[in-house]
Design a protein around this motif. Structure first.
Motif, PDB file in Angstrom:
ATOM      1  N   GLY A   1      31.313  20.650   0.203  1.00 44.85           N
ATOM      2  CA  GLY A   1      32.441  21.049  -0.635  1.00 44.85           C
ATOM      3  C   GLY A   1      33.412  19.937  -0.935  1.00 44.85           C
ATOM      4  N   GLY A   2      33.393  18.869  -0.135  1.00 43.45           N
ATOM      5  CA  GLY A   2      34.252  17.731  -0.408  1.00 43.45           C
ATOM      6  C   GLY A   2      33.691  16.798  -1.447  1.00 43.45           C
TER       7      GLY A   2
ATOM      8  N   ILE B   1      35.188  26.169  -4.938  1.00 45.52           N
ATOM      9  CA  ILE B   1      36.437  26.530  -4.261  1.00 45.52           C
ATOM     10  C   ILE B   1      37.329  25.308  -4.086  1.00 45.52           C
ATOM     11  CG2 ILE B   1      37.419  27.354  -2.082  1.00 45.52           C
ATOM     12  CD1 ILE B   1      35.038  29.200  -1.805  1.00 45.52           C
ATOM     13  N   GLY B   2      36.739  24.174  -3.717  1.00 43.85           N
ATOM     14  CA  GLY B   2      37.519  22.957  -3.560  1.00 43.85           C
ATOM     15  C   GLY B   2      38.200  22.544  -4.853  1.00 43.85           C
ATOM     16  N   THR B   3      37.452  22.617  -5.960  1.00 44.89           N
ATOM     17  CA  THR B   3      38.026  22.287  -7.268  1.00 44.89           C
ATOM     18  C   THR B   3      39.159  23.248  -7.617  1.00 44.89           C
ATOM     19  OG1 THR B   3      35.906  21.400  -8.055  1.00 44.89           O
ATOM     20  CG2 THR B   3      37.514  22.054  -9.727  1.00 44.89           C
TER      21      THR B   3
ATOM     22  N   GLN C   1      40.168  20.285   0.128  1.00 45.79           N
ATOM     23  CA  GLN C   1      39.301  20.444   1.309  1.00 45.79           C
ATOM     24  C   GLN C   1      39.221  21.907   1.749  1.00 45.79           C
ATOM     25  OE1 GLN C   1      37.796  17.525   1.775  1.00 45.79           O
ATOM     26  NE2 GLN C   1      39.277  16.802   0.259  1.00 45.79           N
ATOM     27  N   PHE C   2      39.988  22.758   1.094  1.00 44.40           N
ATOM     28  CA  PHE C   2      39.977  24.182   1.426  1.00 44.40           C
ATOM     29  C   PHE C   2      38.568  24.755   1.300  1.00 44.40           C
ATOM     30  CE2 PHE C   2      40.895  28.695   0.306  1.00 44.40           C
ATOM     31  CZ  PHE C   2      41.574  29.043   1.458  1.00 44.40           C
ATOM     32  N   GLY C   3      37.830  24.241   0.306  1.00 43.64           N
ATOM     33  CA  GLY C   3      36.465  24.710   0.103  1.00 43.64           C
ATOM     34  C   GLY C   3      35.576  24.446   1.298  1.00 43.64           C
ATOM     35  N   ILE C   4      35.842  23.364   2.012  1.00 44.07           N
ATOM     36  CA  ILE C   4      35.033  23.029   3.187  1.00 44.07           C
ATOM     37  C   ILE C   4      35.140  24.128   4.233  1.00 44.07           C
ATOM     38  CG2 ILE C   4      34.858  21.443   5.146  1.00 44.07           C
ATOM     39  CD1 ILE C   4      35.529  19.165   3.261  1.00 44.07           C
TER      40      ILE C   4
END
Length: 409
Positions: A177-178, A329-331, A149-152
């Motif tokens: 992003g999720g 980024i999430g991946t 969830q960092f990508g979010i």
């Protein structure tokens, strides 16, 4: 007779394309709809939602179709000799509202999205189809779902920094992003309904491209030695654990992040249908009949919001770019967290399962399995990847709740 023929020609969509300013944007949107239909039918990219979304986009952009027309209400004065005037809320008490012209079919279906009804129903179906056993057997998977969830939140910051979006709009975009389409639609309907079409198309497009986008990132961030790691068999999860899990998650998450209750509650209700073993008919309805009906309505009506005047703007391009950034980024964050956990555990965790922390269930878990088996044909990572995968579903709903708490009002 000649006048009748002329009037008929002027009533056609073909005439409107050439005679009405701005209609060439509709033509371009129709071409985009054709492309999405091709990807759904020929390439099999998330066809269950991409196909109805693409067809909804086609319908709303056909000139003069009126599929998304809003109803027109007249305020008719109480005096029988007074003429009706267009609805004005400020003087609504002075007369009787009458329907002058009904809205288009898709306008009424869209109310299920606008009012936040369809996405939670989708979540209930997902819950009825999902086995949370791998997550219960390996609670550490929650860390991988959280990391993804960092990508979010990085994308939220990026959207704000671009200067193109408000905090509410940035929140809705960030959820892409999720890799969770229903959650993205739910948040967009609450915080940025004007961007709903662009966000939905971006979210489901990236979900469909999971097998294309994720493997290069996974291979870039891992070594050959890490990709061939075999993980130990999971412990057996009892029926009692599976029944208690959805109840406890609902209570805990709802107490901490109340705005997430709608999504989490419906997800866990569907799962409780499955695990309780006493409501087979409800489980079957939730994951089959109801799920299919809502999927059709949600897809077509969301696609219908992607009209030329709303879609062909600079914001749409920014949403597509930010959505790709969020997903990548999430991946990457999930894989890097898995690498760290592998180091801490002494080499017992295959970092490939970290990419499944995004909530594209079960596609992301299958990608982990496929990439792992290419490196080691005897390796079976699917069930291990399902833990972070379902954790990602919970994580995206919680992230949505946090953003709703912070920026909805």
């Amino acid at each position: 007779m000649l006048q009748a023929i002329i009037d008929f020609i002027k009533s056609t969509g073909i005439y409107a394309i050439f005679a009405v300013n701005g209609m060439w944007g509709n033509v371009l949107m129709i071409m985009i709809a054709f492309l999405l239909l091709y990807l759904a039918i020929k390439k099999g990219f998330e066809p269950l939602l991409l196909l109805p979304i693409a067809f909804g986009m086609l319908l709303t952009n056909l000139p003069l179709s009126g599929m998304m027309s809003t109803p027109i209400m007249d305020l008719v004065a109480k005096s029988p000799d007074a003429h009706g005037t267009l609805l004005n809320v400020s003087n609504a008490g002075q007369g009787i509202l009458e329907l002058n012209q009904p809205g288009g079919l898709l306008y009424y279906l869209f109310q299920g999205d606008h009012l936040g009804i369809f996405p939670p129903l989708i979540f209930m179906g997902v819950g009825a189809m999902t086995d949370f056993g791998p997550l219960i057997a390996n609670p550490k998977s929650l860390l991988l779902g959280a990391a993804a969830q960092f990508g979010i939140f990085i994308t939220f910051i990026g959207a704000i920094a671009s200067g193109l979006f408000t905090a509410q709009q940035a929140s809705a975009i960030a959820i892409i992003g999720g890799a969770d389409g229903p959650t993205a639609i739910y948040v967009a309907s609450k915080m940025a309904p004007e961007l709903l079409g662009s966000i939905a198309v971006a979210a489901y497009s990236y979900m469909a491209l999971v097998p294309v986008i994720q493997p290069p990132i996974m291979k870039l961030l891992t070594t050959k030695e890490e990709r061939v790691i075999k993980m130990e068999q999971m412990r057996h999860v009892s029926t009692l654990e599976k029944i208690l899990f959805p109840i406890m998650v609902t209570v805990i998450v709802s107490l901490i992040v109340p705005p997430a209750t709608t999504l989490i509650g419906m997800l866990m209700l569907g799962n409780l249908f499955k695990e309780s073993g006493v409501v087979g008919r409800l489980e079957d309805t939730a994951k089959n009949g109801l799920m299919n009906i809502v999927t059709i309505f949600l897809g077509v009506s969301v696609g219908a919001t992607a009209s030329a005047d709303k879609f062909l703007v600079a914001q749409t391009l920014a949403i597509i770019v930010l959505g790709a950034l969020a997903f990548a980024i999430g991946t990457a964050a999930g894989v890097l967290m898995a690498k760290f956990m592998n180091k801490v555990s002494g080499g017992r965790i295959n970092p490939l399962i970290g990419s499944a922390g995004v909530s594209a269930v079960p596609m992301a878990a299958r990608v982990s399995q496929v990439v792992g088996q290419k490196e080691n044909p005897s390796n079976f990572l699917l069930m291990h990847a399902m833990g972070p995968n379902v954790a990602g579903v919970i994580g995206s709903a919680v992230s949505a709740g946090v953003l709703l708490s912070l920026f909805l009002y």
